[in-house]
Scaffold this motif. Structure first.
Motif, PDB file in Angstrom:
ATOM      1  N   SER A  20       0.993  -1.123  -0.142  1.00  0.00           N
ATOM      2  CA  SER A  20      -0.128   0.069   0.210  1.00  0.00           C
ATOM      3  C   SER A  20       0.758   1.296  -0.107  1.00  0.00           C
ATOM      4  N   LEU A  23       2.324   1.705  -3.314  1.00  0.00           N
ATOM      5  CA  LEU A  23       1.365   2.362  -4.383  1.00  0.00           C
ATOM      6  C   LEU A  23       1.172   3.554  -4.164  1.00  0.00           C
ATOM      7  N   ALA A  26       4.094   5.469  -5.585  1.00  0.00           N
ATOM      8  CA  ALA A  26       4.457   5.325  -7.021  1.00  0.00           C
ATOM      9  C   ALA A  26       3.118   6.122  -7.830  1.00  0.00           C
ATOM     10  N   SER A  27       2.184   6.068  -7.203  1.00  0.00           N
ATOM     11  CA  SER A  27       1.117   6.630  -8.010  1.00  0.00           C
ATOM     12  C   SER A  27       0.824   8.350  -7.545  1.00  0.00           C
ATOM     13  N   VAL A  54      -9.942  10.145  -0.671  1.00  0.00           N
ATOM     14  CA  VAL A  54      -9.949   8.874  -1.118  1.00  0.00           C
ATOM     15  C   VAL A  54      -9.406   7.744  -0.515  1.00  0.00           C
ATOM     16  N   PHE A  55      -8.159   8.283  -0.077  1.00  0.00           N
ATOM     17  CA  PHE A  55      -7.289   7.035   0.790  1.00  0.00           C
ATOM     18  C   PHE A  55      -7.962   6.640   1.788  1.00  0.00           C
ATOM     19  N   GLY A  58     -11.059   4.611   1.384  1.00  0.00           N
ATOM     20  CA  GLY A  58     -10.590   3.062   1.217  1.00  0.00           C
ATOM     21  C   GLY A  58     -10.229   2.469   2.684  1.00  0.00           C
ATOM     22  N   LEU A  59      -9.583   3.299   3.402  1.00  0.00           N
ATOM     23  CA  LEU A  59      -9.123   2.640   4.758  1.00  0.00           C
ATOM     24  C   LEU A  59     -10.339   2.401   5.686  1.00  0.00           C
TER      25      LEU A  59
ATOM     26  N   HIS B   3      -6.443   8.037 -11.116  1.00  0.00           N
ATOM     27  CA  HIS B   3      -5.784   8.736 -10.086  1.00  0.00           C
ATOM     28  C   HIS B   3      -6.384   8.451  -8.764  1.00  0.00           C
ATOM     29  N   TYR B   4      -7.876   8.684  -8.638  1.00  0.00           N
ATOM     30  CA  TYR B   4      -8.578   8.321  -7.579  1.00  0.00           C
ATOM     31  C   TYR B   4      -8.564   6.855  -6.972  1.00  0.00           C
ATOM     32  N   SER B   6      -6.286   4.581  -7.529  1.00  0.00           N
ATOM     33  CA  SER B   6      -4.984   4.003  -6.998  1.00  0.00           C
ATOM     34  C   SER B   6      -4.833   4.594  -5.235  1.00  0.00           C
ATOM     35  N   ALA B   7      -5.272   6.027  -5.179  1.00  0.00           N
ATOM     36  CA  ALA B   7      -5.432   6.180  -3.669  1.00  0.00           C
ATOM     37  C   ALA B   7      -6.457   5.575  -2.902  1.00  0.00           C
ATOM     38  N   PHE B   8      -7.540   5.233  -3.630  1.00  0.00           N
ATOM     39  CA  PHE B   8      -8.429   4.444  -2.906  1.00  0.00           C
ATOM     40  C   PHE B   8      -7.908   2.826  -2.486  1.00  0.00           C
ATOM     41  N   ALA B   9      -6.958   2.423  -3.636  1.00  0.00           N
ATOM     42  CA  ALA B   9      -6.820   0.963  -3.418  1.00  0.00           C
ATOM     43  C   ALA B   9      -5.648   0.911  -2.293  1.00  0.00           C
ATOM     44  N   SER B  10      -5.092   2.049  -2.205  1.00  0.00           N
ATOM     45  CA  SER B  10      -3.839   2.354  -1.313  1.00  0.00           C
ATOM     46  C   SER B  10      -4.418   2.008   0.041  1.00  0.00           C
ATOM     47  N   GLY B  11      -5.361   2.940   0.277  1.00  0.00           N
ATOM     48  CA  GLY B  11      -6.204   2.906   1.783  1.00  0.00           C
ATOM     49  C   GLY B  11      -6.671   1.793   1.884  1.00  0.00           C
ATOM     50  N   LEU B  12      -7.667   1.064   0.942  1.00  0.00           N
ATOM     51  CA  LEU B  12      -8.194  -0.412   1.283  1.00  0.00           C
ATOM     52  C   LEU B  12      -7.167  -1.501   1.645  1.00  0.00           C
ATOM     53  N   TRP B  68       3.215   8.577 -10.943  1.00  0.00           N
ATOM     54  CA  TRP B  68       2.193   8.553 -12.058  1.00  0.00           C
ATOM     55  C   TRP B  68       1.065   9.577 -12.183  1.00  0.00           C
ATOM     56  N   PHE B  69       0.474  10.118 -11.081  1.00  0.00           N
ATOM     57  CA  PHE B  69      -0.382  11.120 -11.044  1.00  0.00           C
ATOM     58  C   PHE B  69      -0.131  12.317 -10.356  1.00  0.00           C
ATOM     59  N   ALA B  70       1.125  12.594 -10.156  1.00  0.00           N
ATOM     60  CA  ALA B  70       1.612  13.979  -9.423  1.00  0.00           C
ATOM     61  C   ALA B  70       2.915  14.434 -10.157  1.00  0.00           C
TER      62      ALA B  70
END
Lengths: 142, 139
Positions: A20, A23, A26-27, A54-55, A58-59, B3-4, B6-12, B68-70
């Motif tokens: 996480s 990611l 990287a993003s 958004v993070f 997800g959390l 963009h969104y 990847s941030a969502f997946a990171s939190g999840l 990638w997105f910044a």
């Protein structure tokens, strides 16, 4: 309260936390420190706020999603009185903003960057926690 | 959109990692800190597993130009050991031991609506606001 030593599950869960963090860097080029993300989101500081929002969404969804998919509820055993939990929250909130990080920001991301600040912070909060635990469990409560 | 996502997946992924590792259980964290009692070294394996991925991963990323997105990587640059760092870490460690919670697990467990966790998060916000004010006054 005894808990089971879970080296394999803990190492695997740790690898997910690492993935996480990787990611997010990287993003978005950001450190996955939860206290930093949450406090910047609170303060509407250090845009883009949307990334932090958004993070955090997800959390929040991780635990409910895990419970639905696995059909099990993870063990959450908290024996601290409500007032102690509130004092603890205050200390953690104040401490992580003042010290620029928590277990994730300093302990995982910082140590991975071989940061001297994070090494000192991690050593300090570990010692502080161990001392408080010793005092509360072995000195004042016998 | 990515963009969104990847941030969502990171939190999840972060919170699912916390759940699988057992770190959402305050009793496990407390036992990790209790060297003289019912010591549970699991947390060391969580940190080990995470660093096992991020240390080499960060090394690779530090060679690339931009995320990638910044526009830029926000690698922390500070190297100084100052009083707020130490004081903050001492307070954090105290609260961590008293509750068995740090910010990641506290926010992850919040949907379970355990009263103590809600109280913790409310005061976490208060503590963060106090520290921000203090930083602004001293800046």
């Amino acid at each position: 309260m005894e808990t089971d030593f879970t080296p394999i599950a803990s190492f695997f869960g740790g690898m997910l936390i690492g993935a996480s963090a990787l990611l997010l860097m990287a993003s978005h080029g950001r450190i996955a420190g939860i206290s930093g993300i949450f406090s910047r989101w609170l303060n509407n500081q250090d845009s883009p706020t949307s990334t932090n929002s958004v993070f955090l969404i997800g959390l929040f969804l991780g635990l409910p999603l895990f419970s639905v998919i696995s059909g099990t509820t993870p063990q959450i055993q908290s024996d601290s009185p409500f007032i102690v939990m509130m004092i603890a929250g205050l200390f953690v909130g104040y401490g992580t903003v003042s010290g620029n990080g928590c277990t994730s920001g300093h302990g995982v991301c910082g140590l991975s960057r071989l940061s001297i600040r994070s090494l000192v912070a991690t050593g300090t909060f570990l010692v502080s926690g161990i001392v408080v635990m010793f005092l509360t469990r072995h000195v004042f409560q016998g | 959109m990515l963009h969104y996502l990847s941030a969502f997946a990171s939190g999840l992924i972060f919170s699912i990692g916390l759940v699988i590792s057992g770190m959402v259980n305050p009793a496990k964290v407390k036992n990790f800190l209790d060297l003289a009692g019912s010591w549970d070294p699991s947390l060391l394996f969580v940190m080990g597993g995470a660093i096992f991925i991020t240390l080499p991963g960060y090394r690779l990323l530090s060679k690339s130009k931009a995320p990638w997105f910044a526009n830029t990587f926000h690698w922390p640059t500070r190297q100084d050991i100052d009083a707020p760092l130490i004081k903050g870490a001492v307070f954090f460690g105290m609260g961590w031991a008293l509750s068995g919670l740090c910010p990641g697990p506290a926010l992850t467990v919040l949907p379970s609506a355990i009263p103590g966790v809600i109280g913790f998060v409310v005061m976490l916000i208060v503590g963060m606001i106090v520290a921000h004010h203090q930083q602004r006054l001293s800046a």
